[in-house]
Design a protein around this motif. Sequence first.
Motif, PDB file in Angstrom:
ATOM      1  N   SER A   1      -0.035  -0.334  -1.647  1.00 44.22           N
ATOM      2  CA  SER A   1       0.248   1.003  -1.121  1.00 44.22           C
ATOM      3  C   SER A   1       1.188   1.786  -2.037  1.00 44.22           C
ATOM      4  O   SER A   1       1.198   3.012  -2.038  1.00 44.22           O
ATOM      5  N   SER A   2       1.998   1.058  -2.833  1.00 42.46           N
ATOM      6  CA  SER A   2       2.949   1.712  -3.733  1.00 42.46           C
ATOM      7  C   SER A   2       3.435   0.681  -4.751  1.00 42.46           C
ATOM      8  O   SER A   2       3.165  -0.518  -4.608  1.00 42.46           O
TER       9      SER A   2
ATOM     10  N   THR B   1       8.623   5.556   3.586  1.00 43.80           N
ATOM     11  CA  THR B   1       7.170   5.432   3.425  1.00 43.80           C
ATOM     12  C   THR B   1       6.787   6.078   2.104  1.00 43.80           C
ATOM     13  O   THR B   1       7.032   7.269   1.893  1.00 43.80           O
ATOM     14  N   VAL B   2       6.232   5.277   1.202  1.00 41.80           N
ATOM     15  CA  VAL B   2       5.834   5.790  -0.112  1.00 41.80           C
ATOM     16  C   VAL B   2       4.330   5.594  -0.260  1.00 41.80           C
ATOM     17  O   VAL B   2       3.809   4.511   0.018  1.00 41.80           O
ATOM     18  N   VAL B   3       3.627   6.647  -0.681  1.00 44.15           N
ATOM     19  CA  VAL B   3       2.163   6.573  -0.811  1.00 44.15           C
ATOM     20  C   VAL B   3       1.744   6.855  -2.255  1.00 44.15           C
ATOM     21  O   VAL B   3       2.561   7.248  -3.091  1.00 44.15           O
ATOM     22  N   HIS B   4       0.462   6.641  -2.519  1.00 52.77           N
ATOM     23  CA  HIS B   4      -0.063   6.776  -3.880  1.00 52.77           C
ATOM     24  C   HIS B   4       0.290   8.104  -4.544  1.00 52.77           C
ATOM     25  O   HIS B   4       0.580   8.155  -5.732  1.00 52.77           O
ATOM     26  N   ASP B   5       0.256   9.193  -3.773  1.00 52.82           N
ATOM     27  CA  ASP B   5       0.432  10.509  -4.368  1.00 52.82           C
ATOM     28  C   ASP B   5       1.901  10.849  -4.636  1.00 52.82           C
ATOM     29  O   ASP B   5       2.201  11.841  -5.289  1.00 52.82           O
ATOM     30  N   ASP B   6       2.823  10.020  -4.145  1.00 53.16           N
ATOM     31  CA  ASP B   6       4.249  10.270  -4.405  1.00 53.16           C
ATOM     32  C   ASP B   6       4.569   9.985  -5.870  1.00 53.16           C
ATOM     33  O   ASP B   6       4.092   9.001  -6.448  1.00 53.16           O
TER      34      ASP B   6
ATOM     35  N   HIS C   1       2.941   6.782  -7.909  1.00 53.48           N
ATOM     36  CA  HIS C   1       2.802   5.357  -7.564  1.00 53.48           C
ATOM     37  C   HIS C   1       1.355   4.930  -7.778  1.00 53.48           C
ATOM     38  O   HIS C   1       1.087   3.836  -8.282  1.00 53.48           O
ATOM     39  N   GLY C   2       0.412   5.787  -7.420  1.00 53.75           N
ATOM     40  CA  GLY C   2      -1.009   5.486  -7.612  1.00 53.75           C
ATOM     41  C   GLY C   2      -1.374   5.321  -9.082  1.00 53.75           C
ATOM     42  O   GLY C   2      -2.115   4.408  -9.451  1.00 53.75           O
ATOM     43  N   ASN C   3      -0.833   6.205  -9.945  1.00 49.42           N
ATOM     44  CA  ASN C   3      -1.085   6.100 -11.392  1.00 49.42           C
ATOM     45  C   ASN C   3      -0.615   4.749 -11.927  1.00 49.42           C
ATOM     46  O   ASN C   3      -1.325   4.076 -12.673  1.00 49.42           O
ATOM     47  N   MET C   4       0.600   4.370 -11.545  1.00 51.84           N
ATOM     48  CA  MET C   4       1.194   3.137 -12.071  1.00 51.84           C
ATOM     49  C   MET C   4       0.464   1.897 -11.551  1.00 51.84           C
ATOM     50  O   MET C   4       0.219   0.950 -12.310  1.00 51.84           O
ATOM     51  N   ILE C   5       0.108   1.914 -10.252  1.00 53.48           N
ATOM     52  CA  ILE C   5      -0.659   0.787  -9.689  1.00 53.48           C
ATOM     53  C   ILE C   5      -1.996   0.656 -10.422  1.00 53.48           C
ATOM     54  O   ILE C   5      -2.410  -0.439 -10.805  1.00 53.48           O
ATOM     55  N   ALA C   6      -2.657   1.807 -10.620  1.00 50.79           N
ATOM     56  CA  ALA C   6      -3.956   1.785 -11.305  1.00 50.79           C
ATOM     57  C   ALA C   6      -3.826   1.122 -12.663  1.00 50.79           C
ATOM     58  O   ALA C   6      -4.600   0.218 -13.005  1.00 50.79           O
ATOM     59  N   ASN C   7      -2.827   1.533 -13.447  1.00 49.17           N
ATOM     60  CA  ASN C   7      -2.726   0.996 -14.803  1.00 49.17           C
ATOM     61  C   ASN C   7      -2.356  -0.482 -14.824  1.00 49.17           C
ATOM     62  O   ASN C   7      -2.838  -1.247 -15.657  1.00 49.17           O
ATOM     63  N   MET C   8      -1.530  -0.911 -13.838  1.00 53.38           N
ATOM     64  CA  MET C   8      -1.202  -2.343 -13.717  1.00 53.38           C
ATOM     65  C   MET C   8      -2.473  -3.151 -13.442  1.00 53.38           C
ATOM     66  O   MET C   8      -2.702  -4.202 -14.036  1.00 53.38           O
ATOM     67  N   LEU C   9      -3.286  -2.647 -12.520  1.00 51.69           N
ATOM     68  CA  LEU C   9      -4.504  -3.375 -12.134  1.00 51.69           C
ATOM     69  C   LEU C   9      -5.557  -3.317 -13.239  1.00 51.69           C
ATOM     70  O   LEU C   9      -6.262  -4.297 -13.484  1.00 51.69           O
ATOM     71  N   GLN C  10      -5.670  -2.164 -13.902  1.00 48.34           N
ATOM     72  CA  GLN C  10      -6.660  -2.014 -14.976  1.00 48.34           C
ATOM     73  C   GLN C  10      -6.370  -2.977 -16.122  1.00 48.34           C
ATOM     74  O   GLN C  10      -7.247  -3.726 -16.576  1.00 48.34           O
TER      75      GLN C  10
ATOM     76  N   ASP D   1      -9.751  -1.724  -7.619  1.00 49.32           N
ATOM     77  CA  ASP D   1      -9.492  -1.173  -6.289  1.00 49.32           C
ATOM     78  C   ASP D   1      -8.022  -0.800  -6.190  1.00 49.32           C
ATOM     79  O   ASP D   1      -7.157  -1.652  -5.997  1.00 49.32           O
ATOM     80  N   ILE D   2      -7.755   0.489  -6.344  1.00 44.59           N
ATOM     81  CA  ILE D   2      -6.369   0.989  -6.358  1.00 44.59           C
ATOM     82  C   ILE D   2      -5.682   0.787  -5.008  1.00 44.59           C
ATOM     83  O   ILE D   2      -4.460   0.799  -4.899  1.00 44.59           O
ATOM     84  N   ASN D   3      -6.489   0.566  -3.953  1.00 45.74           N
ATOM     85  CA  ASN D   3      -5.897   0.416  -2.613  1.00 45.74           C
ATOM     86  C   ASN D   3      -5.357  -0.991  -2.331  1.00 45.74           C
ATOM     87  O   ASN D   3      -4.920  -1.285  -1.230  1.00 45.74           O
ATOM     88  N   GLN D   4      -5.381  -1.830  -3.368  1.00 45.61           N
ATOM     89  CA  GLN D   4      -4.814  -3.175  -3.236  1.00 45.61           C
ATOM     90  C   GLN D   4      -3.324  -3.120  -2.870  1.00 45.61           C
ATOM     91  O   GLN D   4      -2.795  -4.006  -2.217  1.00 45.61           O
TER      92      GLN D   4
END
Length: 562
Positions: A25-26, A203-208, A229-238, A20-23
Amino acid sequence: MSNQRPWLSHYPDGVPEEIDINQYSSVVAVLDEAFERYRQRVAFTNFGKGLTYGEIDKLSAQFAGYLTGELKLSKGDRIAIMMPNVLQYPIALFGALRAGMIVVNTNPLYTARELKHQLIDSDAQAIVVLDNFAATLQQVVAETGVKHIITTGTGDLVGLKGAVINFVVKHVKKMIPPYQLPHAVRFEEALRRGASHPLPKPTVVHDDVAFLQYTGGTTGVAKGAMLTHGNMIANMLQAGAWFGSKIKPGEETIITALPLYHIFALTCNCFIFLRFGGRSVLITNPRDMPAFVKELKSIRFTAITGVNTLFNGLLNTPGFDEIDFSPLRMSFGGGMAVQRAVAERWEKLTGCALIEGYGMTESSPVATINPMVDGARFNGSIGLPIPSTSISIQDEDGKQLALGEVGEICIQGPQVMKGYWNQPGETAKVLSPDGWLRTGDIGRIDDSGFVYIVDRKKDMILVSGFNVYPNEIEDIVMKCPGVAEVAAIGIPDEHSGEVVKIFVVRKDPALTEEKLKEYCRENLTGYKRPKVIEFRDALPKSNVGKILRRELRDEKKAVAAH
């Protein structure tokens, strides 16, 4: 679904199919959580000096304050960081991200030409540079848009010992060419000034975009992969989900010898382990193998990442076999193919399996990892696609091929980059409209979902119509007693189009061409056998120790042209 994704039925227990990438926000939210949760725990050490999560929080907030309060930089501005693994690195990195800026990771070993291209292409407004490399910056800075320069010495944050380190680097080893950057500010001065400004809270969001990671320098002009930010969060969580209970929060110590400016160490060592309160031991100069081994003897480390050449180098350094490996539970290889001979030696000596994964800059980087299960062994594959990731094998026209068929490895998932910075044409070449990233690697997927790299598209050798893959040749030659390193390329041949040539660095000076040819005759079919063998003292390598076959090919072309 499982027919298209056979790997799911081979996932280790407890690994989810999706994350869940929404865990978060950045990436900043990940930092805030780690700073709060592991405040007293040491986050980074370098030359024996440790900084806690609380100290990194404070110092990176000061740096962010300097960028926005003093330099008046704002969200989305680019800042280049040109340093090896020193304590200033994570402080500058996290400070820039907290200010909402885009980090341009810059290889300190760049030539002036390469540095100028990257600074102009990214339109960087500021740069943090280690003194050792400031002379290169001086040559080009006037031709770029860089307005602010922050300089620092290797030992600046190491306390009393740091003054000694700086003296030795400058006056004894003479590693700092003279430079003049009259308007530059020292790093410690920047922190001091930044302390009087509040921490910015953009304010920083996934697409930034969080990073411009330049890639393709070995295949032509480097392009900036936009990692959000979304790419990096995804890979950390994956990857975090994949490691599962193997990672013990607040208890890990990871050896960070690969440079943090490289995507492998940036994601795997810095961010993945940071989320779990890990301590990262920064090795500033891993090429000094005796000093590296000496340092390893004094650390109880639980994890290490590296490329094949790093593991091989350690195994061949006196004293490495005297290290206490009992705490070591995780060894990860990536960045280039891990050779079976190296993996087997590593496991035999350390008691810890060398687990291979795969990815590329454009996928933040991890796409596949071998299962982290007890009794895991090196199996020659690059593993299974990690959660929320699909891998397909495609032909030249983008048509998906069946299991077992050989074609181009393509990656789809939330870790795949947004595209190349200001390069829509180049982006379109590698990213399909439905989000498949073409890797340029040739491979296959077996019935269990394990992915195997057969080779790079451009590295393939064609001998009399037969495809020969350098990885296979190198793997075999590495097993020959007396070989330290090897690289295989194709050279033109009037009879068969191309033949295999190998470049070999000897471990045993007594190794002869005839002995090596005899070994290859026993282990390789006719058309795969090297027809030409050249012994060398060293092979050309990239900044992370990847052997550059392309340079060897270019050398041959240059000689042929004369």
